[in-house]
Design a protein around this motif. Structure first.
Motif, PDB file in Angstrom:
ATOM      1  N   ARG A 184      29.190  26.121  37.732  1.00 51.79           N
ATOM      2  CA  ARG A 184      27.936  26.625  37.195  1.00 51.79           C
ATOM      3  C   ARG A 184      28.128  28.097  36.845  1.00 51.79           C
ATOM      4  O   ARG A 184      28.694  28.857  37.630  1.00 51.79           O
ATOM      5  CB  ARG A 184      26.810  26.491  38.226  1.00 51.79           C
ATOM      6  CG  ARG A 184      26.461  25.066  38.611  1.00 51.79           C
ATOM      7  CD  ARG A 184      25.731  24.330  37.518  1.00 51.79           C
ATOM      8  NE  ARG A 184      24.521  25.035  37.090  1.00 51.79           N
ATOM      9  CZ  ARG A 184      23.756  24.634  36.066  1.00 51.79           C
ATOM     10  NH1 ARG A 184      24.087  23.571  35.359  1.00 51.79           N
ATOM     11  NH2 ARG A 184      22.672  25.313  35.762  1.00 51.79           N
ATOM     12  N   GLU A 185      27.668  28.463  35.670  1.00 53.00           N
ATOM     13  CA  GLU A 185      27.800  29.851  35.227  1.00 53.00           C
ATOM     14  C   GLU A 185      26.486  30.579  35.457  1.00 53.00           C
ATOM     15  O   GLU A 185      25.461  30.212  34.868  1.00 53.00           O
ATOM     16  CB  GLU A 185      28.165  29.873  33.742  1.00 53.00           C
ATOM     17  CG  GLU A 185      28.553  31.244  33.231  1.00 53.00           C
ATOM     18  CD  GLU A 185      29.062  31.188  31.809  1.00 53.00           C
ATOM     19  OE1 GLU A 185      28.713  32.106  31.039  1.00 53.00           O
ATOM     20  OE2 GLU A 185      29.782  30.230  31.464  1.00 53.00           O
ATOM     21  N   VAL A 293      27.478  40.013  35.769  1.00 53.61           N
ATOM     22  CA  VAL A 293      26.549  39.074  36.393  1.00 53.61           C
ATOM     23  C   VAL A 293      25.924  39.731  37.616  1.00 53.61           C
ATOM     24  O   VAL A 293      26.625  40.323  38.446  1.00 53.61           O
ATOM     25  CB  VAL A 293      27.276  37.779  36.809  1.00 53.61           C
ATOM     26  CG1 VAL A 293      26.294  36.793  37.423  1.00 53.61           C
ATOM     27  CG2 VAL A 293      27.982  37.162  35.613  1.00 53.61           C
ATOM     28  N   ASP A 294      24.632  39.627  37.749  1.00 61.89           N
ATOM     29  CA  ASP A 294      23.927  40.177  38.906  1.00 61.89           C
ATOM     30  C   ASP A 294      24.255  39.362  40.151  1.00 61.89           C
ATOM     31  O   ASP A 294      24.308  38.130  40.111  1.00 61.89           O
ATOM     32  CB  ASP A 294      22.422  40.162  38.647  1.00 61.89           C
ATOM     33  CG  ASP A 294      21.659  40.967  39.682  1.00 61.89           C
ATOM     34  OD1 ASP A 294      21.501  40.471  40.813  1.00 61.89           O
ATOM     35  OD2 ASP A 294      21.219  42.079  39.342  1.00 61.89           O
ATOM     36  N   GLU A 295      24.471  40.050  41.278  1.00 64.39           N
ATOM     37  CA  GLU A 295      24.817  39.372  42.530  1.00 64.39           C
ATOM     38  C   GLU A 295      23.745  38.370  42.956  1.00 64.39           C
ATOM     39  O   GLU A 295      24.051  37.323  43.533  1.00 64.39           O
ATOM     40  CB  GLU A 295      25.025  40.407  43.648  1.00 64.39           C
ATOM     41  CG  GLU A 295      26.323  41.198  43.539  1.00 64.39           C
ATOM     42  CD  GLU A 295      27.560  40.317  43.639  1.00 64.39           C
ATOM     43  OE1 GLU A 295      27.504  39.317  44.400  1.00 64.39           O
ATOM     44  OE2 GLU A 295      28.561  40.607  42.967  1.00 64.39           O
ATOM     45  N   LYS A 296      22.493  38.666  42.664  1.00 64.72           N
ATOM     46  CA  LYS A 296      21.418  37.746  43.030  1.00 64.72           C
ATOM     47  C   LYS A 296      21.531  36.430  42.262  1.00 64.72           C
ATOM     48  O   LYS A 296      21.247  35.352  42.791  1.00 64.72           O
ATOM     49  CB  LYS A 296      20.055  38.392  42.770  1.00 64.72           C
ATOM     50  CG  LYS A 296      19.734  39.552  43.709  1.00 64.72           C
ATOM     51  CD  LYS A 296      18.361  40.128  43.403  1.00 64.72           C
ATOM     52  CE  LYS A 296      18.037  41.291  44.352  1.00 64.72           C
ATOM     53  NZ  LYS A 296      16.708  41.886  44.046  1.00 64.72           N
ATOM     54  N   ASP A 297      21.970  36.514  41.002  1.00 66.71           N
ATOM     55  CA  ASP A 297      22.127  35.307  40.196  1.00 66.71           C
ATOM     56  C   ASP A 297      23.324  34.483  40.671  1.00 66.71           C
ATOM     57  O   ASP A 297      23.298  33.253  40.637  1.00 66.71           O
ATOM     58  CB  ASP A 297      22.293  35.678  38.724  1.00 66.71           C
ATOM     59  CG  ASP A 297      21.023  36.315  38.155  1.00 66.71           C
ATOM     60  OD1 ASP A 297      19.934  35.798  38.453  1.00 66.71           O
ATOM     61  OD2 ASP A 297      21.127  37.328  37.447  1.00 66.71           O
ATOM     62  N   GLN A 328      28.958  22.694  34.185  1.00 69.02           N
ATOM     63  CA  GLN A 328      29.010  23.386  32.897  1.00 69.02           C
ATOM     64  C   GLN A 328      30.446  23.585  32.416  1.00 69.02           C
ATOM     65  O   GLN A 328      30.681  24.310  31.461  1.00 69.02           O
ATOM     66  CB  GLN A 328      28.307  24.747  33.013  1.00 69.02           C
ATOM     67  CG  GLN A 328      26.804  24.624  33.249  1.00 69.02           C
ATOM     68  CD  GLN A 328      26.128  25.976  33.401  1.00 69.02           C
ATOM     69  OE1 GLN A 328      26.688  26.893  34.005  1.00 69.02           O
ATOM     70  NE2 GLN A 328      24.919  26.098  32.862  1.00 69.02           N
ATOM     71  N   ASP A 329      31.387  22.913  33.091  1.00 72.21           N
ATOM     72  CA  ASP A 329      32.786  22.977  32.667  1.00 72.21           C
ATOM     73  C   ASP A 329      32.993  21.954  31.550  1.00 72.21           C
ATOM     74  O   ASP A 329      33.124  20.757  31.796  1.00 72.21           O
ATOM     75  CB  ASP A 329      33.715  22.680  33.846  1.00 72.21           C
ATOM     76  CG  ASP A 329      35.186  22.879  33.497  1.00 72.21           C
ATOM     77  OD1 ASP A 329      35.520  22.791  32.301  1.00 72.21           O
ATOM     78  OD2 ASP A 329      35.988  23.109  34.407  1.00 72.21           O
ATOM     79  N   LYS A 330      33.040  22.445  30.302  1.00 73.66           N
ATOM     80  CA  LYS A 330      33.088  21.544  29.153  1.00 73.66           C
ATOM     81  C   LYS A 330      34.377  20.731  29.093  1.00 73.66           C
ATOM     82  O   LYS A 330      34.418  19.668  28.460  1.00 73.66           O
ATOM     83  CB  LYS A 330      32.916  22.323  27.851  1.00 73.66           C
ATOM     84  CG  LYS A 330      33.988  23.368  27.584  1.00 73.66           C
ATOM     85  CD  LYS A 330      33.680  24.136  26.302  1.00 73.66           C
ATOM     86  CE  LYS A 330      34.701  25.234  26.038  1.00 73.66           C
ATOM     87  NZ  LYS A 330      36.066  24.730  25.842  1.00 73.66           N
ATOM     88  N   LYS A 386      35.499  34.491  32.823  1.00 73.69           N
ATOM     89  CA  LYS A 386      34.157  34.699  33.335  1.00 73.69           C
ATOM     90  C   LYS A 386      34.061  34.246  34.788  1.00 73.69           C
ATOM     91  O   LYS A 386      34.710  33.278  35.203  1.00 73.69           O
ATOM     92  CB  LYS A 386      33.140  33.922  32.489  1.00 73.69           C
ATOM     93  CG  LYS A 386      32.994  34.449  31.071  1.00 73.69           C
ATOM     94  CD  LYS A 386      31.911  33.695  30.319  1.00 73.69           C
ATOM     95  CE  LYS A 386      31.703  34.257  28.921  1.00 73.69           C
ATOM     96  NZ  LYS A 386      30.648  33.517  28.189  1.00 73.69           N
ATOM     97  N   GLU A 387      33.216  34.945  35.557  1.00 75.63           N
ATOM     98  CA  GLU A 387      32.995  34.564  36.942  1.00 75.63           C
ATOM     99  C   GLU A 387      32.012  33.394  36.991  1.00 75.63           C
ATOM    100  O   GLU A 387      30.907  33.473  36.441  1.00 75.63           O
ATOM    101  CB  GLU A 387      32.453  35.738  37.753  1.00 75.63           C
ATOM    102  CG  GLU A 387      32.342  35.443  39.244  1.00 75.63           C
ATOM    103  CD  GLU A 387      31.924  36.642  40.060  1.00 75.63           C
ATOM    104  OE1 GLU A 387      32.124  36.625  41.281  1.00 75.63           O
ATOM    105  OE2 GLU A 387      31.395  37.605  39.458  1.00 75.63           O
ATOM    106  N   VAL A 388      32.425  32.314  37.636  1.00 71.09           N
ATOM    107  CA  VAL A 388      31.565  31.138  37.764  1.00 71.09           C
ATOM    108  C   VAL A 388      31.541  30.703  39.223  1.00 71.09           C
ATOM    109  O   VAL A 388      32.395  31.099  40.031  1.00 71.09           O
ATOM    110  CB  VAL A 388      32.056  29.965  36.880  1.00 71.09           C
ATOM    111  CG1 VAL A 388      32.018  30.340  35.413  1.00 71.09           C
ATOM    112  CG2 VAL A 388      33.463  29.524  37.290  1.00 71.09           C
ATOM    113  N   CYS A 389      30.545  29.880  39.554  1.00 68.25           N
ATOM    114  CA  CYS A 389      30.437  29.302  40.891  1.00 68.25           C
ATOM    115  C   CYS A 389      30.920  27.859  40.827  1.00 68.25           C
ATOM    116  O   CYS A 389      30.708  27.176  39.822  1.00 68.25           O
ATOM    117  CB  CYS A 389      29.002  29.360  41.378  1.00 68.25           C
ATOM    118  SG  CYS A 389      28.314  31.038  41.396  1.00 68.25           S
TER     119      CYS A 389
END
Length: 457
Positions: A184-185, A293-297, A328-330, A386-389
């Motif tokens: 998830r981005e 990216v905001d840490e809260k997000d 969201q990994d296409k 990009k940083e993703v979770c």
């Protein structure tokens, strides 16, 4: 490119660029030491390659004054046959190789200006010197492929080959894993996007006012590690080598003095500047900046994935279903999140491959997991930088083992195919030796050559 072709390719580059030792060139009286057909091999050719090998840490299997000229002689056999068979390399292939080699040189030295200073030559002069070497190297590759042809093996042939191998010669296959992933981005705030776009517009204004140069700003601020140190510059590139969004902008640039508008790709936001167009290829500079990216997000997406992982463990939803509808990994969501190994075209990864091709974070997470286990959520940098979770599931683990037909057929087939290819090339070289005029200076004959047929009785 096999070792022989690569070695010959490097020899030519080093000779033409002057890599090696000035001292050696000043003190060695050049002479022809081998003649193959109507092609000469010089003592300086051999000496430069020996010195370059020392620089690169290459070790020869035997006396370098025997190994090196033989490798050069074999290359000349391939090039001669290529001329007879009209095996050619397109100008576009050569140009692409030249630009790749130029980029490599700039990376090693630090900048185009330093490269020109180091060799005391302009970029154009260096590029022209590389052209023939790369054409020869690619021609040898094509000739070898033509000689080898399309080797087709049956399962029985693969089994028979390995049934005859002694136990200590059967290859060991490292531990392999199959991994599914859901990513998830985190959503980026609009004000952060506007901040990045404004900064890029400010860069354009400063360049247009003559306050600084595009190259300087790229070195200082671009977040593209592949080009920042070169002032944002990429060598000549075809449209198909770029993402469609990027290609649509840079291939529409016509004036090197003008800078593109700010545009977005999957990597972030860019501005670009034309350097030169040659046919259907383009050289350009660009600056890449990525919104933060905001840490809260990030925390919000990690919590969402944590809830999803718990639902999967409780059987409320399967990992396959979640990957299809949530990820969201296409590249993986249409395959139930299963990662594909681009090197083998399978879903199996050795641990080092998983770390290098996908993510070190994924490899560390998977290392101690059990088959079927779903991980805790974690963050990683994806292929776009990009940083993703993410969460992962270990679908399968194949422990390290001696190769077997049932588990490792494709790997074993590749080994047999490579061996058959090498055998065909060696047979061709031996046959070609018999029909080719070869003269070796007396003091260069006392060698244990790989192919004894060089010295005619």
């Amino acid at each position: 490119m096999n070792r022989l072709t690569l070695t010959c390719f490097c020899v030519c580059i080093c000779l033409m660029l002057g890599i090696g030792s000035v001292h050696a060139q000043e003190n060695v009286i050049d002479e022809v030491v081998w003649v193959v057909g109507d092609e000469a091999i010089l003592k300086s050719d051999v000496e430069n390659e020996r010195l370059n090998a020392q620089y690169e840490g290459r070790h020869f299997d035997g006396d370098p004054y025997c190994v090196i000229p033989e490798e050069l002689a074999v290359q000349k056999l391939f090039l001669h046959q290529a001329e007879i068979d009209s095996v050619t390399v397109t100008d576009q292939e050569v140009l692409q190789g030249v630009e790749a080699q130029m980029s490599w040189l700039i990376d090693q030295i630090g900048s185009k200006e330093k490269m020109e200073e180091y060799y005391n030559k302009t970029s154009t002069q260096i590029r022209e010197m590389l052209r023939e070497n790369i054409r020869n190297g690619k021609t040898v590759q094509q000739m070898q492929q033509k000689i080898v042809g399309d080797i087709k093996l049956t399962p029985a042939e693969v089994r028979n080959y390995f049934s005859r191998l002694p136990q200590d010669s059967i290859p060991f296959v490292p531990t392999q894993v199959e991994v599914q992933i859901i990513t998830r981005e985190p959503k980026i705030k609009e004000e952060e996007i506007e901040r990045v776009k404004k900064e890029l517009r400010d860069f354009t204004e400063r360049i247009n006012k003559g306050e600084t140069t595009f190259s300087t700003l790229a070195r200082l601020y671009s977040e593209d590690p592949g080009s920042a140190r070169r002032g944002g510059e990429y060598g000549f590139t075809g449209r198909g080598e770029l993402t469609p969004e990027f290609a649509n902008v840079v291939f529409n640039l016509t004036d090197p003095k003008k800078i593109s508008k700010v545009f977005e790709t999957e990597y972030g936001f860019h501005i670009a500047q034309l350097i030169e167009k040659r046919g259907d290829r383009i050289s350009y500079r660009h600056i890449l900046m990525k919104p933060r990216v905001d840490e809260k997000d990030i925390e919000r997406e990690l919590n969402r994935l944590d809830t999803l992982a718990n639902d999967i463990r409780k059987g409320k939803v399967t990992f396959d279903e979640a990957a299809t509808w949530v990820s969201q990994d296409k590249d993986t969501r249409n395959n139930h999140g299963l990662l594909a190994n681009p090197q083998t075209s399978t879903s199996r990864f050795e641990m080092q491959q998983l770390a290098g091709l996908i993510s070190q974070e994924v490899a560390k997470t998977v290392e101690n997991m059990q088959i079927g286990e779903v991980s805790q959520p974690f963050t990683m940098i994806n292929g776009n930088g990009k940083e993703v979770c993410a969460i992962v599931k270990l679908k399968n683990r194949i422990d390290g083992h001696k190769a077997t037909i049932s588990e490792d057929y494709q790997r074993l087939k590749e080994i047999v195919t490579a061996k058959r290819s090498e055998e065909k090339l060696q047979e061709w070289i031996v046959e070609k030796q018999r029909a080719t005029y070869v003269r070796i200076s007396p003091e260069w004959r006392k060698c244990d050559f790989k192919y004894p047929g060089w010295i005619k009785q």
